[in-house]
Structures are given as C-alpha cells and as structure tokens.
Scaffold this motif. Structure first.
Motif, PDB file in Angstrom:
ATOM      1  N   SER A  31      52.380  13.305  -2.890  1.00  7.41           N
ATOM      2  CA  SER A  31      53.025  13.884  -3.708  1.00  7.41           C
ATOM      3  C   SER A  31      51.776  15.223  -4.860  1.00  7.41           C
ATOM      4  O   SER A  31      51.240  16.134  -4.918  1.00  7.41           O
ATOM      5  CB  SER A  31      54.091  14.835  -4.044  1.00  7.41           C
ATOM      6  OG  SER A  31      54.872  15.581  -5.089  1.00  7.41           O
ATOM      7  N   ARG A  36      52.355  18.307   1.287  1.00  7.75           N
ATOM      8  CA  ARG A  36      53.442  19.252   0.740  1.00  7.75           C
ATOM      9  C   ARG A  36      54.100  18.751   1.779  1.00  7.75           C
ATOM     10  O   ARG A  36      54.111  18.347   3.719  1.00  7.75           O
ATOM     11  CB  ARG A  36      53.532  20.865   0.786  1.00  7.75           C
ATOM     12  CG  ARG A  36      52.184  20.757  -0.194  1.00  7.75           C
ATOM     13  CD  ARG A  36      52.882  21.390  -1.156  1.00  7.75           C
ATOM     14  NE  ARG A  36      51.403  22.029  -1.908  1.00  7.75           N
ATOM     15  CZ  ARG A  36      51.208  22.250  -3.170  1.00  7.75           C
ATOM     16  NH1 ARG A  36      52.634  21.739  -4.432  1.00  7.75           N
ATOM     17  NH2 ARG A  36      50.055  22.622  -4.187  1.00  7.75           N
TER      18      ARG A  36
ATOM     19  N   SER B  17      60.739  22.103   0.591  1.00  9.26           N
ATOM     20  CA  SER B  17      60.987  22.382  -0.873  1.00  9.26           C
ATOM     21  C   SER B  17      62.239  22.466  -1.303  1.00  9.26           C
ATOM     22  O   SER B  17      63.215  21.339  -1.415  1.00  9.26           O
ATOM     23  CB  SER B  17      59.470  23.142  -1.288  1.00  9.26           C
ATOM     24  OG  SER B  17      59.768  23.636  -1.794  1.00  9.26           O
TER      25      SER B  17
END
Lengths: 440, 440
Positions: A31, A36, B17
């Motif tokens: 990260s 991602r 995310s």
C-alpha cells in the motif's frame, strides 16, 4: 461431530492474530507503494483455466457444474482473474495499474508441509509498464514486506533470472532451432534442483537438446553467479539473449536504486514453472537453506492480457504464499506470538453493571486498537479474574460496590498482581492508555 | 475475452477502498470488545448443511463431489462452521468464546438489488454465556459499528423480539397444543411483512392455528410497541412466555447499560427465518424505510453446538451483510467516497532515478498508512503529472536535474497547482507528512 476437510484449515484466534499481523505487514508494504486493494470472486468459468493451461489442469481444480449448467472452478490462482478484470475495463484504467489482494485459493493436490488444498496468497501486480522500474518495484515491495516482518538480508534472497536468456540460449545452442521446445527446456531448468542429474538431462533431451548441447547449456547457466558473469552468456547467445541480458542488468540496477539490490542475486537456474512468464522471473529462498523449497516467486507475464483478448499490456507481479512464508519466519524466529492481547478487563462486582459498562465504553473510546472486555456471563470475582488471565489482560479494573461508594476503582496489574485504588474522576485520564504503573 | 459469473462481483480499487473502510470499521468495533478474529474454510462437507437444514438446502448450495468423492459445499453461512470449531476444541477454549470474521459466502439464488450469489458478511458471535449481557453485548457491538460508520439513531433501529414469546404464545393460545407447529408459525411471522394478509393467515392456519386464534395471536404481537406492552403478552401466555418476556426485558435493560438501548425497540413481529434461533432475535432496519428489507439480523441459538455433538453451549451472534449495509449507508449519505488517495507522487525528471527513489523511501518511512508512488514507466514530466492526477495525489515532489544542482526539490500542491522549492536537507522533515502549505 463433523470433521473439516483434509487440506483445509481452521484458524483459531491465537494463530489468526499472528497471520493477521503478517498479512497486514505485507499489505501495508504494498500500500505504501500505491498498490490498491481489489477483491475478486471465488468462482470463475473453468474454460478460462483450460484455455490457458490445457485440459489436464482440470485434474487439480475444484471444478464442477453449477445449478445453471455452467462449468465453474474455485479459483486456483489470481492471475487469470486479474487479467480478465484488466481486459474488461480496457482503456478506462489509467496505467500503470497497481493492484494487490490477499485471499485463499484452491487446488486439489497432495497435502504436505507448507502446502494445503486451501492456501492464502497476497498477489501484487503492475500492469501497463514494460520498463525495468516496474520489475524493480515489485522486488522492492517484496523486500520491504519481508524486512517489515523482521527478516534481514541474512534470512532471504531473491534469485533473479530471465526467461528470454534461457529460451534464447536454448535456441542459440541447438543445432536444429525448429526441433527444440524452449518452453519444455525452461520447465526442465525449473525442475533442476528437484530431480537428479539423469532426469534433468533427460528432460533437456526431451526438449530437443542433444547431450553435448545440454551440457554446454547447463555449464553456461550454472556459471553465472554475479552480474559480470552475464557477459559470457551474452556472447554465447543470439541477439535476443543479448537484449535479455541487458534487460536483466537494467532491472537489477533499478532494484539497487529502489533499495532491493542487497537482496537480489543472479541465478539463471531459476526459471519458474508456469508457461505464461516472459521476462525477468525470480524466486525467494531461505538463505540458510533450512526451508528448502522456494518461499514464493514472481516475474513478468507480458503476453497474458493480450491472450485474454485485451490490448497488449505488459505485466509483472509477485505472490507471497502465506504458508511457506510462515516456515521462513519461524526458521528466522520472527513469526509473531500466537496469543491474544487484551488491554483492559473491567471486572464488575455486585450491582455495578451500569458503572462498569460506562467505564468500558470510555476505555474503548481511547483508540481504534484498544481491546476492552467486561463480564457478559454474570460470573463471580474469581471466575472473572481467571477469564481475564486467560485472555492475557494487561490491566484489570475492578468496579466494586464498596469502591464506588468511596469514589474509587481498583486498578490491578495482571503480570505482577499489584493493585492500587484510583479516584473515579481520574480514570481514564484524557490521554494515553493508563496502566497500574501510572498510579503506583 | 471472458465474463465473470452472474451474481459474482469484481471490486476495482475505488469501490474496494470504500468497502475496506467499512469492513475495518465493523471489525474495529468488534475488536474493541475483545472479539477475536478467526479464519475458516470455504468448503465443508455437504452433510453438515443437510443434517441441519434438510435435503432441500442442497438446491441453493454450490454443492459438488470433490476428486476424492466427498460431497462438499461452498459455505453458505458461517454458523455451522464455527459450531464445528467450538465442538472440535471442546473444553480447551475458555468461555465466553468471542469470535469474529469477515469473508464471502455463496448461495445459488436469484440475483437482485443487495443480493448476490457471492456475498460478504462479518460474523460476530459469543459462545458459552446464556446471560442477557451476552445478547446485549452483541447489540452494542452492532450499534457501535454502525455509529462508527456515521449512522445515527435517526438512521437505523434494532427490532428486538424473542422466539420463545412467539412459540409460547402459539402453544398457549392453540386449542390443541399437539396439533400446532410452532416453528411453522414463527416462519409465518417472519414472512408477515413480505406477503399479503391472506397468505399470512393461511400460513398460520397451516401451522395449526384456527382463524380466530390466529387473529388473537396477531393482535397480541402487533399490540406491542414498548416494553410496558409486554405485560399483556405475559398475561396471555403460559409460564414459558412469562420467562421469555422476563429475559427480553433483561436483555433490553442490559442493552441500555451497554449504550445500545437508544437503538432498540420491541417488535414481536420480528422472528428471523432460520429454525436454529432459540431466544432473543433482532433485525436491523432503515428507520426511514427507504431500504425496505432487513439490513441484517442476529439472535440466540442455544441448541446448535449440542446438536453438533458438543457440550450444551449457549450462543448469540450477529452477522452484518455488507451489500445491504451499503444500501443503508448510501441512503444515509455516509458510504465512503469510492476513490483512490495518494499522499505523494515523486516525479523524476532527467537522470535522477536514484535520488527520487531514495526520497520516495524516506517518505514511505513516515508512516504505515502513507501512500507514495513514483515513476515505473520511464515517462515524461507531463505523462507523470497526468498519472499523479489520476491517482488523486495530494502533493507532487519534482526531483529534477537542475533543481538537484541547486540542492532543491519542487513541492507542488495538486489541488491548487501552486508550487515552491524546498531545500533537499529540509524535506521530508522529522515529523508529520509535509505538504505544500508547510513551505508556502
């Protein structure tokens, strides 16, 4: 009573806390480089694997027909899935695409040490860059992940090779370029350390190299121990070998700049088994040799996206497998303790549930990582203290009726057994995680 | 080009995310209460599900025969697996056992909004306590998870019920206790909001309640809107109903102490569909009704461990499903932004790779969460700046040949486009994550 399936593991909290720590370290390393997280399905169409690897792959897949009559398989690896995802979004995705994910995969194979039917990997891939910096970044992320776990250059090494050096040498040396099967020769190199000499040279012979040529090929690849030794290989090969040697040098130079150079060594006897690799490949090994198998590996697969119907898209990646990584960490003495940690146990005695619960909430508000347990079983003082010990509580705060009348809690250090009383209005303080020492 | 399977989703980085942020919030909430992470297999023996739920369950399972001839199924839920794990360790585990885990499950069913064939849940369970505090802690963890996501008491409510009140009432009211099927009656209550009146009363009739009794039963359960209304129910039922009402009151009182009371309301029309629930059950609903389905649910299942061959072990749990939770978060405007964040892009121009890479490493060392990208594609200034923008880089640090000769970097704020030069020896500073503002 039911049994779990062979090769499938149940992870109880102690072991899982160690696994989680290791997974977090790997993911955090990736990260920080801007990889991602993605999440991907557990099932794909079986044809995707058959097209890529041939019908015989089905033997080691958890393949079946779903209720809608589709041939489906539990995913044995991530790469075909991410290739499918890259193709599906096409030009929408800005390049380079840098993805990672941690999840289980499944293969029906013999269970042995460090090898299971359900196994966990963190896949880390770059799509859309053919530059040596992309290979080097993958090496750097892998090195950062391992050093974050407490491993050092004395513990592990990346043996770096290049498929086009191996393939190009085979073609350069062979009398009959048409008759030689470079993929089979590369698979023979991959087996070199696992089989005896006779079998190894037999495999090279099957690949179309006569005895003398096979010996010459093997002398060349085993003669390389440093970057400088690559000169002899470049001279012995055709232009494709020269270009591959140049590429390998560039990748290693970039790895130096990226801080991973100290972990890399050239090793042309490293080949990787999968056919889809195209350029630089590498494997991570235990430097002491105590863990004899490759810990994990990676490399370039520049043709896969196109073979899945996408635009030509170079790719390079690495996939630390958690089971072999555990063997390395244990050998090096850096596998995390497999035990529970608890900051506070709030022990309620008498009619104090409301006050104890409010205190527990205050303590939980001190941080995202704080762990605070309290009684949910209506148990005695002694039973609660025994439970607090079983979960390795660092501090027990006793909320008793008499203490409360005096406006106090009792704060007990579980390691020493020492305790003291603390005024209710001073506990917890504004900052930090209070322990017995703060009030001693 | 290959397609993914219907009902299975690919999560690309932006969406993932947001999902990761939500998963972390739920897991952090549970972890603060001392729920410990476990990890469990994706496959179990099919018989485990058939024994528990009957042969018809196979229709909605991804069930097949493995290469060893075992009947296996991709796990449709966690509860049987954790029951198996509790039984396997028996008395070794100190009680209460508090476990959690987040993972996908699989059911072959119709795909619709918020319902997929591969779906993700966080399971949170307590084993080994029959006390109301255990039920209340599960409610409190769920409430903490939702409020950590930014949801408030105006957004969601827990509708809390009790299976023994429903079952006991049915038996108390029925003329012929032998002829009544309490499990079927409870399933009818579970369907109440999803079917019309005729079908609902038909189901109650099938369960053995005549029309007048069914009406009386329905009037009783719909008449309860507050804890005080439970008096009428206790009076109408037998001793088991009285005891269940008492238990429900105790759970709600403990939930008050634990800070979850404000989110709870009594709702006897809540039943939960699964047969294994035994005591308090609850469902989380969108308070505005915009998300019309139950967001998730939980409850007590005190008999399951024993039915799996273990010692009698009471249990209570909750399992937020991530797809419906997303619908609620989106409705309330608290679903996290689905976008990438990047702290720094280190832009190398000219022959500065080594210096740029060293700087990137220094920046990465500033924290576990910092995200720092650099060029891995050998691209121009403009192409790098475009990429930095595409990954939402907050700050770009230009490492150029001429700047370096002057002992400087250029620090550029990507939101405003403003930039300034900073002496190499001052960047990065000892503490914090430097931005353009620090040098303006």
């Amino acid at each position: 009573m039911y049994d779990g399936l062979k090769g499938f593991r149940d992870f109880y909290p102690g072991e899982q806390s160690a696994r989680r720590e290791v997974t977090d370290a790997i993911e955090d390393a990736a990260s920080r480089y801007g990889f991602r997280e993605i999440a991907t399905p557990a099932l794909e169409r079986t044809e995707m694997y058959v097209d890529k690897s041939g019908e015989e792959i089905v033997e080691e897949l958890y393949a079946f027909e779903d209720k809608g009559g589709r041939g489906v398989s539990m995913t044995p690896e991530l790469t075909p899935t991410v290739a499918r995802m890259v193709v599906a979004k096409g030009q929408e995705l800005s390049k380079p695409i840098k993805w990672m994910s941690t999840r289980p995969f499944w293969r029906y194979e013999q269970v042995q040490q460090g090898r299971f039917r359900e196994f966990y990997q963190t896949n880390i891939d770059v799509f859309g860059s053919s530059a040596p910096e992309a290979d080097a970044e993958v090496l750097a992320v892998a090195a950062d992940a391992l050093t974050a776990l407490g491993l050092t250059g004395d513990d592990f090494e990346f043996r770096v090779s290049h498929r086009d050096i191996l393939g190009g040498l085979v073609r350069s040396l062979a009398d009959d370029t048409e008759a030689v099967d470079t993929a089979a020769a590369i698979r023979a190199v991959d087996k070199r350390a696992k089989v005896d000499d006779g079998e190894y040279f037999g495999l090279l012979s099957d690949a179309g190299l006569d005895r003398a040529t096979a010996r010459e090929f093997d002398d060349l690849i085993t003669g390389v121990e440093t970057v400088d030794d690559l000169d002899a290989v470049a001279e012995a090969g055709d232009e494709s070998v020269e270009a591959a040697v140049e590429n390998l040098r560039n990748v290693l130079a970039a790895a130096d700049d990226f801080g991973a150079g100290e972990f890399c060594e050239v090793s042309l006897t490293t080949a990787r088994g999968l056919d889809y690799y195209t350029g630089v490949v590498f494997e991570c090994f235990d430097s002491t040799g105590e863990v004899s198998r490759s810990v994990f590996g990676g490399g370039r697969y520049d043709d896969l996206i196109e073979s899945f119907g996408g635009q030509p898209t170079p790719a390079v990646g690495v996939a630390p497998g958690h089971a072999t990584l555990k063997l390395l960490c244990q050998r090096a003495g850096v596998w995390p303790d497999e035990e529970l940690t608890t900051d506070y146990y709030v022990l309620s005695v008498g009619d104090t549930r409301s006050e104890a619960a409010a205190l527990a909430r205050d303590l939980r508000a001190l941080g995202d990582d704080v762990v605070v347990e309290g009684d949910v079983s209506d148990r005695s003082f002694g039973a609660q203290l025994g439970y607090a010990d079983s979960i390795n509580a660092e501090t027990v705060v006793v909320v008793g009726e008499r203490d409360l009348e005096n406006g106090e809690y009792t704060v007990k250090d579980m390691a020493s057994g020492d305790e003291t009383t603390v005024p209710v209005e001073e506990f917890p303080p504004e900052d930090g995680l209070p322990t017995y020492e703060d009030y001693d």
